[in-house]
Write an enzyme that holds these catalytic residues in place. Structure first.
Site, PDB file in Angstrom:
ATOM      1  N   LYS A  51     113.584  29.629 128.349  1.00 43.39           N
ATOM      2  CA  LYS A  51     114.492  28.767 128.009  1.00 43.39           C
ATOM      3  C   LYS A  51     114.619  28.290 126.759  1.00 43.39           C
ATOM      4  O   LYS A  51     113.843  27.769 125.500  1.00 43.39           O
ATOM      5  CB  LYS A  51     114.422  27.344 129.170  1.00 43.39           C
ATOM      6  CG  LYS A  51     115.417  26.488 128.592  1.00 43.39           C
ATOM      7  CD  LYS A  51     116.692  26.682 130.224  1.00 43.39           C
ATOM      8  CE  LYS A  51     117.851  25.629 130.395  1.00 43.39           C
ATOM      9  NZ  LYS A  51     118.701  25.798 128.624  1.00 43.39           N
ATOM     10  N   SER A  52     116.116  28.496 126.472  1.00 46.59           N
ATOM     11  CA  SER A  52     116.342  27.787 124.857  1.00 46.59           C
ATOM     12  C   SER A  52     115.873  26.820 125.028  1.00 46.59           C
ATOM     13  O   SER A  52     116.222  26.040 125.146  1.00 46.59           O
ATOM     14  CB  SER A  52     118.100  28.212 124.550  1.00 46.59           C
ATOM     15  OG  SER A  52     118.083  30.408 124.837  1.00 46.59           O
ATOM     16  N   ASN A  75     128.856  26.856 135.269  1.00 50.32           N
ATOM     17  CA  ASN A  75     127.639  25.857 134.625  1.00 50.32           C
ATOM     18  C   ASN A  75     128.038  25.012 133.139  1.00 50.32           C
ATOM     19  O   ASN A  75     128.679  25.249 132.898  1.00 50.32           O
ATOM     20  CB  ASN A  75     126.613  26.510 134.651  1.00 50.32           C
ATOM     21  CG  ASN A  75     125.904  27.260 133.427  1.00 50.32           C
ATOM     22  OD1 ASN A  75     125.468  26.565 132.520  1.00 50.32           O
ATOM     23  ND2 ASN A  75     126.394  28.047 133.066  1.00 50.32           N
ATOM     24  N   MET A  77     125.410  22.855 131.993  1.00 43.06           N
ATOM     25  CA  MET A  77     123.991  22.800 131.792  1.00 43.06           C
ATOM     26  C   MET A  77     123.525  21.654 130.317  1.00 43.06           C
ATOM     27  O   MET A  77     122.740  20.565 130.717  1.00 43.06           O
ATOM     28  CB  MET A  77     122.692  23.924 131.915  1.00 43.06           C
ATOM     29  CG  MET A  77     122.717  24.560 133.200  1.00 43.06           C
ATOM     30  SD  MET A  77     122.421  24.001 134.953  1.00 43.06           S
ATOM     31  CE  MET A  77     120.804  23.621 134.420  1.00 43.06           C
ATOM     32  N   GLY A  78     124.320  22.512 129.270  1.00 45.12           N
ATOM     33  CA  GLY A  78     123.854  21.552 128.086  1.00 45.12           C
ATOM     34  C   GLY A  78     122.413  21.670 127.569  1.00 45.12           C
ATOM     35  O   GLY A  78     122.134  20.487 126.812  1.00 45.12           O
ATOM     36  N   ASN A 131     119.571  31.604 119.235  1.00 48.98           N
ATOM     37  CA  ASN A 131     120.999  31.061 120.661  1.00 48.98           C
ATOM     38  C   ASN A 131     121.907  31.091 120.040  1.00 48.98           C
ATOM     39  O   ASN A 131     121.753  29.812 119.107  1.00 48.98           O
ATOM     40  CB  ASN A 131     121.125  30.874 121.754  1.00 48.98           C
ATOM     41  CG  ASN A 131     121.750  30.846 122.505  1.00 48.98           C
ATOM     42  OD1 ASN A 131     123.020  31.225 122.510  1.00 48.98           O
ATOM     43  ND2 ASN A 131     121.181  30.529 124.126  1.00 48.98           N
ATOM     44  N   CYS A 134     125.858  29.001 122.283  1.00 46.01           N
ATOM     45  CA  CYS A 134     125.428  28.223 124.010  1.00 46.01           C
ATOM     46  C   CYS A 134     126.975  27.156 124.037  1.00 46.01           C
ATOM     47  O   CYS A 134     127.184  26.721 123.190  1.00 46.01           O
ATOM     48  CB  CYS A 134     124.389  26.541 123.573  1.00 46.01           C
ATOM     49  SG  CYS A 134     125.157  25.726 125.102  1.00 46.01           S
ATOM     50  N   LYS A 168     121.675  35.850 119.997  1.00 49.78           N
ATOM     51  CA  LYS A 168     121.902  35.872 121.706  1.00 49.78           C
ATOM     52  C   LYS A 168     123.619  35.190 121.323  1.00 49.78           C
ATOM     53  O   LYS A 168     123.876  34.313 120.391  1.00 49.78           O
ATOM     54  CB  LYS A 168     121.887  34.907 122.265  1.00 49.78           C
ATOM     55  CG  LYS A 168     122.510  34.629 123.802  1.00 49.78           C
ATOM     56  CD  LYS A 168     122.345  35.545 125.044  1.00 49.78           C
ATOM     57  CE  LYS A 168     122.733  35.836 126.052  1.00 49.78           C
ATOM     58  NZ  LYS A 168     122.120  34.286 126.821  1.00 49.78           N
ATOM     59  N   ILE A 196     126.406  38.773 126.793  1.00 50.58           N
ATOM     60  CA  ILE A 196     126.799  38.015 126.452  1.00 50.58           C
ATOM     61  C   ILE A 196     126.270  36.996 127.454  1.00 50.58           C
ATOM     62  O   ILE A 196     125.560  36.827 128.091  1.00 50.58           O
ATOM     63  CB  ILE A 196     128.757  37.978 126.322  1.00 50.58           C
ATOM     64  CG1 ILE A 196     128.600  38.143 128.589  1.00 50.58           C
ATOM     65  CG2 ILE A 196     129.107  39.356 126.286  1.00 50.58           C
ATOM     66  CD1 ILE A 196     130.233  38.235 128.639  1.00 50.58           C
ATOM     67  N   GLY A 275     121.434  36.827 135.878  1.00 48.88           N
ATOM     68  CA  GLY A 275     121.081  35.555 135.432  1.00 48.88           C
ATOM     69  C   GLY A 275     121.580  34.537 136.692  1.00 48.88           C
ATOM     70  O   GLY A 275     121.110  34.265 138.025  1.00 48.88           O
TER      71      GLY A 275
END
Length: 316
Positions: A51-52, A75, A77-78, A131, A134, A168, A196, A275
């Site tokens: 997980k990032s 999504n 997610m934050g 990443n 986001c 990313k 992507i 994903g």
């Protein structure tokens, strides 16, 4: 279960060999050590990405933040995660089992540099994913759309960071932007790009309630799944054509079946991450996708993914 046809589905990045080309997309089945263990041991998965991470544990956005929708998912997610230390400890403990990707996503440049220093000074000897893409943190723009800032971060990073590093990226939608981001990335010794991330700030309506399908940001969220495939293919292709040969490409977006994996490889992907479909089906999906990819290769007369990687034909 479908029989796996004997084919070679290997890839290499920065001296690491992957016996299978499939892995999870960051954010899916990688929040906890229990989820990571499932990906690590899943037949057909050649690697995993954590997980990032942010420097400290983060709860992420409140409310309904994921929903399946026609043609995929939405999504916001934050960046919920259990902190860099949590995932770094896991990666160090398991790095001899498979080549692993440790993903980080600081909310500021200082966050990223702090985490990269910690990783550089650690015993981790796998690959690191920075990443820059986001789209679901309120008030935080995607760094990957700011080419000058991206260059600045990479300049400061490579002044001290010596381990294999990739980035990313968000999706790009203009040919000129492919040229611009490639001009930045080609100036650095990157091991890979992952393209992507989800297509940022889409909106979907629940027809039963006339409400947005997710709660954060007024319903705006990243789009994944089948709807993302054409954009993913374009970004894999566009970047593969422009990046230095030593920068490998991880293709992410729109994988539902083996043909989707085949198409990403055809456009230039070395590895392919999953994903939305992984979220919907669980880690068993990797073996299904591997079998379907093998069937597609047999139909085309291939027994090695290297025989058709980056071999997309155009009509002109």
């Amino acid at each position: 279960m479908k029989e796996i046809i004997m084919t070679t589905m290997t890839a290499s990045i920065a001296g690491f060999t992957f016996e299978d080309i499939l892995l999870n997309a960051a954010g899916v089945y990688c929040q906890t050590t229990e989820e990571l263990d499932q990906i690590l041991t899943a037949p057909g998965a050649g690697s995993l990405v954590t997980k990032s991470a942010t420097p400290a544990e983060r709860a992420g956005n409140p409310g309904v933040r994921y929903a399946d929708m026609p043609l995929g998912s939405i999504n916001s997610m934050g960046l919920p995660n259990l902190s860099l230390d949590y995932y770094l400890d896991y990666a160090i403990a398991h790095q001899d089992e498979k080549p692993l990707f440790l993903s980080i996503a600081g909310l500021t440049k200082a966050d990223n540099l702090q985490m990269l220093h910690e990783i550089q000074d650690s015993d981790f000897n796998g690959l690191v994913e920075l990443n820059l893409s986001c789209p679901n943190v309120p008030g935080k723009p995607q760094t990957g759309y700011d080419f000058d800032t991206t260059r600045q971060i990479l300049e400061e990073t490579f002044a001290f960071f010596k381990k294999p590093l990739g980035v990313k990226l968000p999706p790009y939608f203009d040919i000129a932007h492919f040229d611009m981001i490639a001009a930045v990335l080609n100036d650095f010794p990157l091991a890979f790009v992952n393209t992507i991330n989800s297509i940022g700030n889409g909106l979907m309506v629940d027809p039963e309630t006339d409400t947005a399908m997710i709660a954060p940001k007024g319903g705006f969220g990243g789009l994944g799944g089948a709807i993302a495939k054409p954009t993913a293919l374009a970004n894999v292709r566009g970047l593969r054509q422009r990046l230095n040969a030593g920068i490998k490409v991880i293709g992410t977006g729109g994988v539902q079946n083996g043909r989707d994996v085949y198409d990403l490889v055809l456009c230039g992907a070395d590895l392919v991450s999953v994903g939305t479909t992984l979220h919907q089906e669980g880690p068993e999906v990797f073996n299904r996708l591997k079998a379907e990819l093998a069937e597609q290769m047999k139909l085309k007369g291939y027994d090695d993914v290297n025989q058709f990687r980056s071999a997309l034909q155009t009509l002109n």
